[in-house]
Scaffold this motif. Sequence first.
Motif, PDB file in Angstrom:
ATOM      1  N   LYS A  57      -7.521   4.113  10.074  1.00 33.52           N
ATOM      2  CA  LYS A  57      -7.686   3.238   8.906  1.00 33.52           C
ATOM      3  C   LYS A  57      -6.324   2.889   8.299  1.00 33.52           C
ATOM      4  O   LYS A  57      -6.104   1.752   7.856  1.00 33.52           O
ATOM      5  N   LEU A  58      -5.421   3.848   8.287  1.00 32.84           N
ATOM      6  CA  LEU A  58      -4.092   3.588   7.741  1.00 32.84           C
ATOM      7  C   LEU A  58      -3.337   2.549   8.566  1.00 32.84           C
ATOM      8  O   LEU A  58      -2.559   1.759   8.021  1.00 32.84           O
ATOM      9  N   CYS A  59      -3.577   2.565   9.857  1.00 31.15           N
ATOM     10  CA  CYS A  59      -2.898   1.612  10.734  1.00 31.15           C
ATOM     11  C   CYS A  59      -3.317   0.169  10.456  1.00 31.15           C
ATOM     12  O   CYS A  59      -2.661  -0.771  10.931  1.00 31.15           O
ATOM     13  N   ARG A  60      -4.403  -0.012   9.703  1.00 31.35           N
ATOM     14  CA  ARG A  60      -4.889  -1.362   9.400  1.00 31.35           C
ATOM     15  C   ARG A  60      -4.490  -1.826   8.006  1.00 31.35           C
ATOM     16  O   ARG A  60      -5.005  -2.815   7.491  1.00 31.35           O
ATOM     17  N   LEU A  61      -3.583  -1.087   7.378  1.00 32.87           N
ATOM     18  CA  LEU A  61      -3.086  -1.487   6.060  1.00 32.87           C
ATOM     19  C   LEU A  61      -1.688  -2.067   6.204  1.00 32.87           C
ATOM     20  O   LEU A  61      -0.811  -1.451   6.813  1.00 32.87           O
ATOM     21  N   PRO A  62      -1.439  -3.256   5.637  1.00 30.95           N
ATOM     22  CA  PRO A  62      -0.125  -3.899   5.803  1.00 30.95           C
ATOM     23  C   PRO A  62       0.910  -3.351   4.819  1.00 30.95           C
ATOM     24  O   PRO A  62       0.579  -2.827   3.767  1.00 30.95           O
ATOM     25  N   GLN A  63       2.168  -3.486   5.216  1.00 31.62           N
ATOM     26  CA  GLN A  63       3.324  -3.142   4.369  1.00 31.62           C
ATOM     27  C   GLN A  63       3.097  -1.822   3.627  1.00 31.62           C
ATOM     28  O   GLN A  63       3.000  -1.768   2.409  1.00 31.62           O
ATOM     29  N   LEU A  64       3.045  -0.772   4.424  1.00 32.75           N
ATOM     30  CA  LEU A  64       2.741   0.565   3.915  1.00 32.75           C
ATOM     31  C   LEU A  64       4.024   1.283   3.517  1.00 32.75           C
ATOM     32  O   LEU A  64       4.994   1.314   4.264  1.00 32.75           O
ATOM     33  N   GLY A  65       4.018   1.853   2.322  1.00 32.50           N
ATOM     34  CA  GLY A  65       5.101   2.719   1.896  1.00 32.50           C
ATOM     35  C   GLY A  65       4.630   4.166   1.967  1.00 32.50           C
ATOM     36  O   GLY A  65       3.548   4.496   1.481  1.00 32.50           O
ATOM     37  N   VAL A  66       5.423   5.034   2.601  1.00 32.23           N
ATOM     38  CA  VAL A  66       5.058   6.436   2.753  1.00 32.23           C
ATOM     39  C   VAL A  66       5.878   7.266   1.768  1.00 32.23           C
ATOM     40  O   VAL A  66       7.108   7.182   1.746  1.00 32.23           O
ATOM     41  N   ASN A  74       0.853  -1.185   0.000  1.00 32.13           N
ATOM     42  CA  ASN A  74       0.000   0.000   0.000  1.00 32.13           C
ATOM     43  C   ASN A  74       0.888   1.234   0.000  1.00 32.13           C
ATOM     44  O   ASN A  74       2.031   1.185   0.465  1.00 32.13           O
ATOM     45  N   ALA A  75       0.366   2.345  -0.520  1.00 31.29           N
ATOM     46  CA  ALA A  75       1.155   3.574  -0.616  1.00 31.29           C
ATOM     47  C   ALA A  75       0.354   4.745  -0.064  1.00 31.29           C
ATOM     48  O   ALA A  75      -0.809   4.947  -0.426  1.00 31.29           O
ATOM     49  N   LEU A  76       0.985   5.510   0.810  1.00 29.58           N
ATOM     50  CA  LEU A  76       0.417   6.751   1.335  1.00 29.58           C
ATOM     51  C   LEU A  76       1.255   7.910   0.811  1.00 29.58           C
ATOM     52  O   LEU A  76       2.454   7.985   1.080  1.00 29.58           O
ATOM     53  N   VAL A  77       0.630   8.802   0.033  1.00 30.13           N
ATOM     54  CA  VAL A  77       1.339   9.919  -0.589  1.00 30.13           C
ATOM     55  C   VAL A  77       0.950  11.207   0.127  1.00 30.13           C
ATOM     56  O   VAL A  77      -0.223  11.576   0.158  1.00 30.13           O
ATOM     57  N   PHE A  78       1.934  11.881   0.694  1.00 27.70           N
ATOM     58  CA  PHE A  78       1.703  13.130   1.422  1.00 27.70           C
ATOM     59  C   PHE A  78       2.069  14.333   0.563  1.00 27.70           C
ATOM     60  O   PHE A  78       3.089  14.328  -0.127  1.00 27.70           O
ATOM     61  N   ALA A  79       1.253  15.380   0.638  1.00 30.05           N
ATOM     62  CA  ALA A  79       1.562  16.668   0.017  1.00 30.05           C
ATOM     63  C   ALA A  79       1.542  17.732   1.108  1.00 30.05           C
ATOM     64  O   ALA A  79       0.724  17.661   2.019  1.00 30.05           O
ATOM     65  N   PRO A  80       2.435  18.743   1.041  1.00 32.14           N
ATOM     66  CA  PRO A  80       2.483  19.736   2.116  1.00 32.14           C
ATOM     67  C   PRO A  80       1.345  20.744   2.107  1.00 32.14           C
ATOM     68  O   PRO A  80       1.002  21.292   3.139  1.00 32.14           O
ATOM     69  N   ASP A  81       0.757  21.028   0.926  1.00 30.13           N
ATOM     70  CA  ASP A  81      -0.335  22.001   0.877  1.00 30.13           C
ATOM     71  C   ASP A  81      -1.267  21.657  -0.272  1.00 30.13           C
ATOM     72  O   ASP A  81      -1.042  20.715  -1.029  1.00 30.13           O
TER      73      ASP A  81
END
Length: 588
Positions: A285-294, A167-174
Amino acid sequence: MAVGYDQDFSFNQQLWYYYTTNRGKIRSRYNDLTRKFLAYNDSEENPHAFLRKPQFEALEMYIFVKEFMNNKQVYEMFDDWRHKRDRFSDASYYALEKNGQIRLFDAPTEKQTDTLFKQMKKYRESYPNYIYALTMGLGKTILMATCIFYEFLLAKKYPRDKRFCHNALVFAPDKTVLQSLREIMTFDKTKVVPPEYARVLDSNIKFHFLDEAGTILHTIDDSDFNIIISNTQKIIVKKKRKEATPTETLFAGTGSLLSAVYGADSDDDDAWDDTTLMDNQRFKKLCRLPQLGVYVDEAHHLFGADLEKQIRSSGANKTSLRDTINLLAENTSIVACYNYTGTPYVKNQLLPEVVYAYGLRESIWNGFLKDADPIGFENVKNEEFLTAVVRTFWERYGGKTYEGLKPKLAIYASGVEEAATEVKPVLEKVLSDLGIPASKILLNVGDVKYTKNDDIRDFNNLDVPGSEGNEKQFIILVEKGKEGWNCRSLFGVALFRSPKSKIFVLQATMRCLRAITDERLTATVFLSKENYDTLDDELHKNFNMEIKDITNPSNDDRHKYQVRVLPPPRTITLKRVWHEYTLHEKEY
């Protein structure tokens, strides 16, 4: 052996040298799917490859760290390298110094490597943390998407391999950068993924775009191949100021991030005590996703403006985004955190975990960005400055088109009222004197009194041929057009008022450097003398370069040289010399 302390030493250069020297050996060890993926994006093997050179090199390093170095932390790789252990051993199949072969670069001193190692180890995280530094305009968003697609393909084929992200979590600053990340969702995967594998991705990937406050994250617990794209404030943990109601708990998560990076030193909202953190529905919800890439876009926000202070002192506060990622790591399995930034330096100090860097100077010189022509003005006044700016801009770019797009000039005002009541009337007068219609002006100041929905639509369509937005060539902005604004047809920026944040001068200037067409083009930057000096200072702090390095060098100064390393001459001592003479009879 070098005897001094080399301020320009960077471990990422040594990693790249090691990889390129052993590229054939290393790539032969990858699995078949990885080799196919690399070959599809390698312009030497596929003439139709989409990625540009810096993007592909960053992808190579991404896979090298992932598969060859097995997701080791940067400080661990550095420690192995400096002590010549494991992959870097002289006895290794990949050794660089076998049989007394010379190296291209002197090694740094033992004192320097020891200092760097202690610094890296002291500020390490519990998970691998890597920085890919590609300057603005080189396509970090496409690179990020390509890396995620690679991860998911390998995770699909090797589901038990813990090195790959499921799984992938993509962060943007604004919000501006967040909107630019929509490209990950709309991007044609077949440009970077072989078509037979792109279909596998299309049938498995689930996108979640959190662009509104209170948006609920609809992921299935323990599911795979989710890509969550979010403004940091939608996920971030914040300081709890009062007891929250159930509704507030569900929809919490708004606030600012690292305003100190942009000069608001008095704002401490980005530093929190670990005991006062709270989470929200999206975080759970994110805490319940395995092998997360940030994946963090514009990652210099993650380190904060006080990086230098953090490195030199203990007990410094971390950013709330970093705390959020750390809490995620405590509650789920994070494979790694991948940070993408255009500015690898903070206050002239290289960010500590850079594994690949392609800087602004190289990008301009190698034609990946426009050349820049910065012009400084003394004794700036509204009318005089705007008259000179518009006349110069129109002389250079008036009547031209590039890929069907008309060249644009962005004029940055310091406030809404100044933009609407001072800058716009003067600009209309100057355009009238030049015979240019006032309809060429677009005002985007974030105030519904002056900026209507049609104006916002035109602003978003500046790079759309045939649209009304393309007809707008003089753009007046207030607190707009910073990070994440992608306008390739922008050929000039004008900034004469001193903004509150010095970094804004750098961000605004770089907006006009994105390349357009295959031709080498030049953008013009109009600055007051004060802003000209500020730009020089910010370039030094963030890119370790000077303003003369972004100016347009003449073709006479550009030469290509082929350099070959020649072995030293060898001498042989002769112990015995044998002379042989032959007589021939000469006839007369």
